[in-house]
Enzyme design. Structure first.
Site, short mmCIF file in Angstrom:
data_model
loop_
_atom_site.label_atom_id
_atom_site.label_comp_id
_atom_site.label_asym_id
_atom_site.label_seq_id
_atom_site.Cartn_x
_atom_site.Cartn_y
_atom_site.Cartn_z
N ASP A 67 10.66 84.98 52.97
CA ASP A 67 11.83 84.54 51.94
C ASP A 67 12.62 84.19 51.26
O ASP A 67 11.49 83.59 51.70
CB ASP A 67 12.94 85.69 53.05
CG ASP A 67 12.74 84.74 54.53
OD1 ASP A 67 11.88 83.55 54.38
OD2 ASP A 67 12.59 85.24 55.30
N ASN A 135 19.29 88.61 66.97
CA ASN A 135 18.73 89.84 67.01
C ASN A 135 17.81 90.59 66.70
O ASN A 135 18.05 91.35 66.65
CB ASN A 135 20.06 90.07 65.47
CG ASN A 135 19.53 89.82 64.16
OD1 ASN A 135 18.44 89.47 64.33
ND2 ASN A 135 20.41 89.85 63.67
N HIS A 137 16.01 89.88 64.02
CA HIS A 137 14.98 90.06 63.06
C HIS A 137 13.81 89.47 62.58
O HIS A 137 13.63 87.87 63.28
CB HIS A 137 16.10 90.06 62.17
CG HIS A 137 16.85 88.49 61.45
ND1 HIS A 137 18.40 88.01 61.43
CD2 HIS A 137 15.89 87.13 61.39
CE1 HIS A 137 17.98 85.97 60.98
NE2 HIS A 137 16.28 85.37 61.53
N GLU A 142 16.93 92.88 58.76
CA GLU A 142 17.89 93.07 60.19
C GLU A 142 17.72 94.17 60.82
O GLU A 142 17.25 95.25 60.45
CB GLU A 142 18.94 92.53 59.20
CG GLU A 142 18.84 91.39 58.38
CD GLU A 142 19.42 89.95 59.48
OE1 GLU A 142 19.43 90.55 60.60
OE2 GLU A 142 19.44 89.27 59.04
C1 F6R Z 1 12.43 82.54 57.97
C2 F6R Z 1 12.53 83.43 58.60
C3 F6R Z 1 13.88 83.84 59.27
C4 F6R Z 1 13.23 83.09 60.39
C5 F6R Z 1 14.47 83.23 61.51
C6 F6R Z 1 14.35 82.08 62.55
O1 F6R Z 1 11.83 82.55 57.31
O2 F6R Z 1 11.63 84.59 57.91
O3 F6R Z 1 13.75 85.42 60.03
O4 F6R Z 1 11.93 83.01 61.24
O5 F6R Z 1 16.08 83.61 61.33
O6 F6R Z 1 15.39 80.73 62.34
P1 F6R Z 1 15.50 79.51 63.08
O7 F6R Z 1 13.88 79.27 63.44
O8 F6R Z 1 16.19 78.65 62.42
O9 F6R Z 1 16.14 80.06 64.45
#
Ligand code: F6R
Length: 252
Positions: A67, A135, A137, A142
């Site tokens: 992303d 959550n 995701h 989401e």
């Molecule tokens: C990042 C991504 C997100 C993260 C998720 C966890 O490229 O796709 O799905 O993997 O938000 O984020 P952290 O690792 O900061 O807890």
């Protein structure tokens, strides 16, 4: 699903790096799917050391990130393009032309999503690294009543923007939208490597891996994939260990 829970984050990072390195050893022109956020930073650090130790070359490797924020240019220090250079690409021998992220600055964001999916179609991912949001995701898919299969424009949940605000000066500066691979793009990877750490991830990990498969927890769709490796630190794995007595801590 192959789940390992580590006593130390160093051991977790090393194991994740070894899996990625093995993928490249077996196939020097491997296609890697990469993630950002706080979870993979240690994995990338371990991968940089391991590749130096093993003289592993990324010269023929191609990467696709999950992303990118909409509206942040690659030179912005909170863009995922910047993050990838800072934490990985600047420290390995991968030609930058072989690294791909969605272009969050594209004039036509819908066309950019089609272009990204086309590239993924032509170069299927061998190993996809994933973190998970509180959550549930994955990427920026989401929780919702319906999920989107392919790369698409996603509105970020207030909770996700709040969680990511720690990287920005103020929460209002966190972009409202991102381009993300969809759940079908993620599930097409031949091997998925899910990493989570910290007690704040324990509940969602247990729900995603042992609960019902539901679009309300996008990570639960990983239960549908035949080749998922899950690496957790002891805090992220604590609810799973309570639920499944066959899971034990790995100490080294
Ligand atoms: C990042 C991504 C997100 C993260 C998720 C966890 O490229 O796709 O799905 O993997 O938000 O984020 P952290 O690792 O900061 O807890």
């Amino acid at each position: 699903m192959n789940i390992t829970i580590f006593e130390s984050n160093e051991a977790l990072d090393r194991q994740a790096a070894e899996l990625i390195a093995r993928t490249i050893t077996e196939r020097p022109d491997a296609v890697l799917g990469l993630a950002t956020g706080s979870t993979p930073i240690g994995v990338y650090r371990a991968l940089i050391s391991l590749s130096a130790e093993q003289r592993l070359s990324f010269a023929d490797v191609t990467t696709y990130n999950l992303d990118e924020y909409v509206g942040l240019p690659p030179a912005h220090d909170q863009s995922y393009a910047y993050y990838m250079k800072q934490h990985l690409f600047d420290h390995i021998d991968i030609p930058l032309a072989q690294t791909h992220l969605p272009d969050g600055m594209a004039q036509d964001l819908a066309a950019e999503c089609v272009r990204y999916d086309q590239m993924l179609e032509n170069q299927p991912i061998d190993l996809q690294l994933l973190g998970v949001g509180h959550n549930g995701h994955i990427g920026f898919n989401e929780p919702a009543g319906q999920l989107v299969g392919g790369t698409h424009l996603a509105e970020l949940e207030p909770a996700t923007r709040a969680a990511n605000a720690r990287f920005f000066e103020r929460e209002e500066l966190v972009p409202q939208q991102a381009i993300t691979m969809g759940v079908a793009s993620i599930l097409k990877a031949k091997h998925i490597l899910l990493v989570a750490r910290g007690a704040d991830k324990a509940e969602i990990i247990q729900q995603a891996l042992c609960g019902p498969i539901t679009t309300a927890i996008p990570a639960s769709l990983l239960q549908l994939h035949a080749n998922v490796t899950v690496l957790l630190d002891k805090d992220a794995g604590k609810d799973l260990m309570q639920h499944d007595s066959s899971l034990h801590l790995v100490h080294s």
